[in-house]
Design a protein around this motif. Structure first.
Motif, PDB file in Angstrom:
ATOM      1  N   MET A   1       0.809  -1.190   0.000  1.00 17.25           N
ATOM      2  CA  MET A   1       0.000   0.000   0.000  1.00 17.25           C
ATOM      3  C   MET A   1       0.858   1.263   0.000  1.00 17.25           C
ATOM      4  SD  MET A   1      -3.293   0.609   1.640  1.00 17.25           S
ATOM      5  CE  MET A   1      -4.074   1.987   1.914  1.00 17.25           C
ATOM      6  N   LEU A   2       1.885   1.307   0.822  1.00 14.67           N
ATOM      7  CA  LEU A   2       2.777   2.450   0.872  1.00 14.67           C
ATOM      8  C   LEU A   2       3.513   2.610  -0.451  1.00 14.67           C
ATOM      9  CD1 LEU A   2       3.914   4.706   2.589  1.00 14.67           C
ATOM     10  CD2 LEU A   2       5.578   3.092   3.487  1.00 14.67           C
ATOM     11  N   ARG A   3       3.876   1.460  -1.003  1.00 14.69           N
ATOM     12  CA  ARG A   3       4.566   1.479  -2.276  1.00 14.69           C
ATOM     13  C   ARG A   3       3.660   2.047  -3.369  1.00 14.69           C
ATOM     14  NH1 ARG A   3       8.309  -3.308  -4.026  1.00 14.69           N
ATOM     15  NH2 ARG A   3       9.319  -2.217  -5.668  1.00 14.69           N
ATOM     16  N   THR A   4       2.396   1.709  -3.387  1.00 21.31           N
ATOM     17  CA  THR A   4       1.434   2.215  -4.356  1.00 21.31           C
ATOM     18  C   THR A   4       1.275   3.724  -4.187  1.00 21.31           C
ATOM     19  OG1 THR A   4       0.245   0.120  -4.090  1.00 21.31           O
ATOM     20  CG2 THR A   4      -0.864   1.846  -5.276  1.00 21.31           C
ATOM     21  N   THR A   5       1.225   4.129  -2.989  1.00 20.36           N
ATOM     22  CA  THR A   5       1.090   5.563  -2.723  1.00 20.36           C
ATOM     23  C   THR A   5       2.319   6.302  -3.224  1.00 20.36           C
ATOM     24  OG1 THR A   5      -0.207   5.060  -0.738  1.00 20.36           O
ATOM     25  CG2 THR A   5       0.671   7.270  -0.933  1.00 20.36           C
ATOM     26  N   ILE A   6       3.490   5.742  -2.985  1.00 23.37           N
ATOM     27  CA  ILE A   6       4.729   6.383  -3.439  1.00 23.37           C
ATOM     28  C   ILE A   6       4.769   6.412  -4.969  1.00 23.37           C
ATOM     29  CG2 ILE A   6       7.247   6.141  -3.524  1.00 23.37           C
ATOM     30  CD1 ILE A   6       7.113   5.137  -0.652  1.00 23.37           C
ATOM     31  N   GLU A   7       4.396   5.311  -5.598  1.00 25.69           N
ATOM     32  CA  GLU A   7       4.383   5.267  -7.065  1.00 25.69           C
ATOM     33  C   GLU A   7       3.377   6.276  -7.627  1.00 25.69           C
ATOM     34  OE1 GLU A   7       3.709   1.263  -8.338  1.00 25.69           O
ATOM     35  OE2 GLU A   7       5.629   0.570  -7.576  1.00 25.69           O
ATOM     36  N   THR A   8       2.236   6.384  -7.000  1.00 22.01           N
ATOM     37  CA  THR A   8       1.215   7.354  -7.432  1.00 22.01           C
ATOM     38  C   THR A   8       1.766   8.772  -7.295  1.00 22.01           C
ATOM     39  OG1 THR A   8      -0.525   5.844  -6.682  1.00 22.01           O
ATOM     40  CG2 THR A   8      -1.149   8.118  -7.100  1.00 22.01           C
ATOM     41  N   GLN A   9       2.417   9.016  -6.187  1.00 25.15           N
ATOM     42  CA  GLN A   9       2.982  10.346  -5.973  1.00 25.15           C
ATOM     43  C   GLN A   9       4.098  10.635  -6.975  1.00 25.15           C
ATOM     44  OE1 GLN A   9       4.092  10.618  -1.826  1.00 25.15           O
ATOM     45  NE2 GLN A   9       1.981  11.076  -1.197  1.00 25.15           N
ATOM     46  N   GLN A  10       4.923   9.624  -7.276  1.00 31.33           N
ATOM     47  CA  GLN A  10       5.978   9.808  -8.265  1.00 31.33           C
ATOM     48  C   GLN A  10       5.378  10.065  -9.645  1.00 31.33           C
ATOM     49  OE1 GLN A  10       8.562   6.367  -7.928  1.00 31.33           O
ATOM     50  NE2 GLN A  10      10.054   7.565  -6.773  1.00 31.33           N
ATOM     51  N   GLN A  11       4.330   9.348  -9.972  1.00 26.50           N
ATOM     52  CA  GLN A  11       3.659   9.546 -11.254  1.00 26.50           C
ATOM     53  C   GLN A  11       3.061  10.958 -11.301  1.00 26.50           C
ATOM     54  OE1 GLN A  11       0.615   6.669 -12.098  1.00 26.50           O
ATOM     55  NE2 GLN A  11       0.307   7.413 -14.184  1.00 26.50           N
ATOM     56  N   THR A  12       2.462  11.349 -10.202  1.00 25.29           N
ATOM     57  CA  THR A  12       1.890  12.697 -10.129  1.00 25.29           C
ATOM     58  C   THR A  12       2.992  13.736 -10.271  1.00 25.29           C
ATOM     59  OG1 THR A  12       0.130  11.890  -8.688  1.00 25.29           O
ATOM     60  CG2 THR A  12       0.484  14.257  -8.744  1.00 25.29           C
ATOM     61  N   LEU A  13       4.133  13.517  -9.605  1.00 21.75           N
ATOM     62  CA  LEU A  13       5.263  14.439  -9.716  1.00 21.75           C
ATOM     63  C   LEU A  13       5.784  14.501 -11.142  1.00 21.75           C
ATOM     64  CD1 LEU A  13       7.276  13.754  -6.434  1.00 21.75           C
ATOM     65  CD2 LEU A  13       6.054  15.841  -7.065  1.00 21.75           C
ATOM     66  N   THR A  14       5.851  13.370 -11.806  1.00 25.63           N
ATOM     67  CA  THR A  14       6.305  13.332 -13.199  1.00 25.63           C
ATOM     68  C   THR A  14       5.343  14.121 -14.076  1.00 25.63           C
ATOM     69  OG1 THR A  14       7.273  11.144 -12.798  1.00 25.63           O
ATOM     70  CG2 THR A  14       6.962  11.807 -15.088  1.00 25.63           C
ATOM     71  N   GLU A  15       4.058  13.896 -13.871  1.00 32.45           N
ATOM     72  CA  GLU A  15       3.044  14.638 -14.646  1.00 32.45           C
ATOM     73  C   GLU A  15       3.144  16.129 -14.366  1.00 32.45           C
ATOM     74  OE1 GLU A  15      -0.778  12.987 -13.714  1.00 32.45           O
ATOM     75  OE2 GLU A  15      -0.325  11.066 -14.665  1.00 32.45           O
ATOM     76  N   LEU A  16       3.311  16.495 -13.093  1.00 33.83           N
ATOM     77  CA  LEU A  16       3.432  17.911 -12.738  1.00 33.83           C
ATOM     78  C   LEU A  16       4.701  18.522 -13.334  1.00 33.83           C
ATOM     79  CD1 LEU A  16       2.219  17.939  -9.019  1.00 33.83           C
ATOM     80  CD2 LEU A  16       1.039  18.846 -11.023  1.00 33.83           C
ATOM     81  N   ALA A  17       5.780  17.756 -13.359  1.00 33.77           N
ATOM     82  CA  ALA A  17       7.030  18.240 -13.960  1.00 33.77           C
ATOM     83  C   ALA A  17       6.832  18.479 -15.454  1.00 33.77           C
ATOM     84  CB  ALA A  17       8.161  17.251 -13.710  1.00 33.77           C
ATOM     85  N   ALA A  18       6.129  17.565 -16.122  1.00 28.83           N
ATOM     86  CA  ALA A  18       5.856  17.722 -17.553  1.00 28.83           C
ATOM     87  C   ALA A  18       4.982  18.952 -17.808  1.00 28.83           C
ATOM     88  CB  ALA A  18       5.202  16.462 -18.097  1.00 28.83           C
ATOM     89  N   LYS A  19       3.976  19.123 -16.952  1.00 27.99           N
ATOM     90  CA  LYS A  19       3.093  20.292 -17.095  1.00 27.99           C
ATOM     91  C   LYS A  19       3.866  21.582 -16.843  1.00 27.99           C
ATOM     92  CE  LYS A  19      -1.337  18.115 -16.044  1.00 27.99           C
ATOM     93  NZ  LYS A  19      -2.481  18.075 -15.137  1.00 27.99           N
ATOM     94  N   LEU A  20       4.759  21.540 -15.851  1.00 28.95           N
ATOM     95  CA  LEU A  20       5.573  22.712 -15.550  1.00 28.95           C
ATOM     96  C   LEU A  20       6.489  23.039 -16.721  1.00 28.95           C
ATOM     97  CD1 LEU A  20       6.367  24.830 -13.483  1.00 28.95           C
ATOM     98  CD2 LEU A  20       8.024  23.224 -12.548  1.00 28.95           C
ATOM     99  N   GLN A  21       7.057  22.013 -17.329  1.00 30.03           N
ATOM    100  CA  GLN A  21       7.914  22.221 -18.502  1.00 30.03           C
ATOM    101  C   GLN A  21       7.100  22.838 -19.641  1.00 30.03           C
ATOM    102  OE1 GLN A  21      11.143  21.865 -18.578  1.00 30.03           O
ATOM    103  NE2 GLN A  21      11.320  22.438 -20.715  1.00 30.03           N
ATOM    104  N   THR A  22       5.879  22.313 -19.857  1.00 26.65           N
ATOM    105  CA  THR A  22       4.995  22.849 -20.904  1.00 26.65           C
ATOM    106  C   THR A  22       4.652  24.309 -20.613  1.00 26.65           C
ATOM    107  OG1 THR A  22       4.053  20.656 -21.250  1.00 26.65           O
ATOM    108  CG2 THR A  22       2.801  22.526 -22.097  1.00 26.65           C
ATOM    109  N   LEU A  23       4.315  24.591 -19.350  1.00 29.67           N
ATOM    110  CA  LEU A  23       3.996  25.969 -18.967  1.00 29.67           C
ATOM    111  C   LEU A  23       5.201  26.882 -19.128  1.00 29.67           C
ATOM    112  CD1 LEU A  23       1.761  25.481 -15.791  1.00 29.67           C
ATOM    113  CD2 LEU A  23       1.070  26.343 -18.020  1.00 29.67           C
ATOM    114  N   SER A  24       6.375  26.377 -18.795  1.00 33.18           N
ATOM    115  CA  SER A  24       7.596  27.166 -18.938  1.00 33.18           C
ATOM    116  C   SER A  24       7.843  27.496 -20.403  1.00 33.18           C
ATOM    117  CB  SER A  24       8.784  26.399 -18.361  1.00 33.18           C
ATOM    118  OG  SER A  24       9.969  27.137 -18.540  1.00 33.18           O
ATOM    119  N   ALA A  25       7.693  26.490 -21.278  1.00 31.09           N
ATOM    120  CA  ALA A  25       7.860  26.717 -22.718  1.00 31.09           C
ATOM    121  C   ALA A  25       6.799  27.681 -23.220  1.00 31.09           C
ATOM    122  CB  ALA A  25       7.787  25.393 -23.479  1.00 31.09           C
ATOM    123  N   SER A  26       5.574  27.500 -22.741  1.00 30.98           N
ATOM    124  CA  SER A  26       4.481  28.389 -23.131  1.00 30.98           C
ATOM    125  C   SER A  26       4.762  29.801 -22.637  1.00 30.98           C
ATOM    126  CB  SER A  26       3.165  27.863 -22.568  1.00 30.98           C
ATOM    127  OG  SER A  26       2.115  28.745 -22.871  1.00 30.98           O
TER     128      SER A  26
END
Length: 114
Positions: A1-26
């Motif tokens: 369960m903790l591992r799933t939460t960490i993976e979800t958070q990492q996935q969310t962080l990756t998505e947020l990083a991608a969005k931040l990169q897109t916003l930065s380029a924009s």
């Protein structure tokens, strides 16, 4: 369960990083567009100032031309009056000359008949 939460958070962080990169380029594109628009605005302001200056010069020239036309019109009216006065004097002098010619002719005829 903790591992799933960490993976979800990492996935969310990756998505947020991608969005931040897109916003930065924009944001960079928007900054570039904003800079271009500011340059265009400055160019438009300069063109407007030049046009205003040209219009002021044209207005001054039109006023000068209007003043010149007014003076010429007044001069033409004065000349017309002088010509009319001289014409009237000529007609009066011609009538007087003709009247004297008729009177002299009548006196000569009278003197010859006597």
């Amino acid at each position: 369960m903790l591992r799933t939460t960490i993976e979800t958070q990492q996935q969310t962080l990756t998505e947020l990083a991608a969005k931040l990169q897109t916003l930065s380029a924009s944001s960079t594109k928007q900054q570039t567009a904003l800079t271009e628009l500011q340059q265009e605005l400055e160019s438009s302001k300069a063109a407007t100032a030049a046009t205003k200056s040209s219009l002021t010069t044209a207005q001054d020239s039109l006023q000068t031309a209007n003043d010149s036309l007014t003076r010429q019109s007044e001069s033409l009216q004065t000349l017309t009056r002088q010509i009319n006065d001289e014409s009237h004097k000529y007609i009066v002098a011609k009538r007087q000359r003709n009247a004297w010619a008729v009177l002299c002719g009548a006196l000569m005829v009278y003197a010859m008949t006597k």
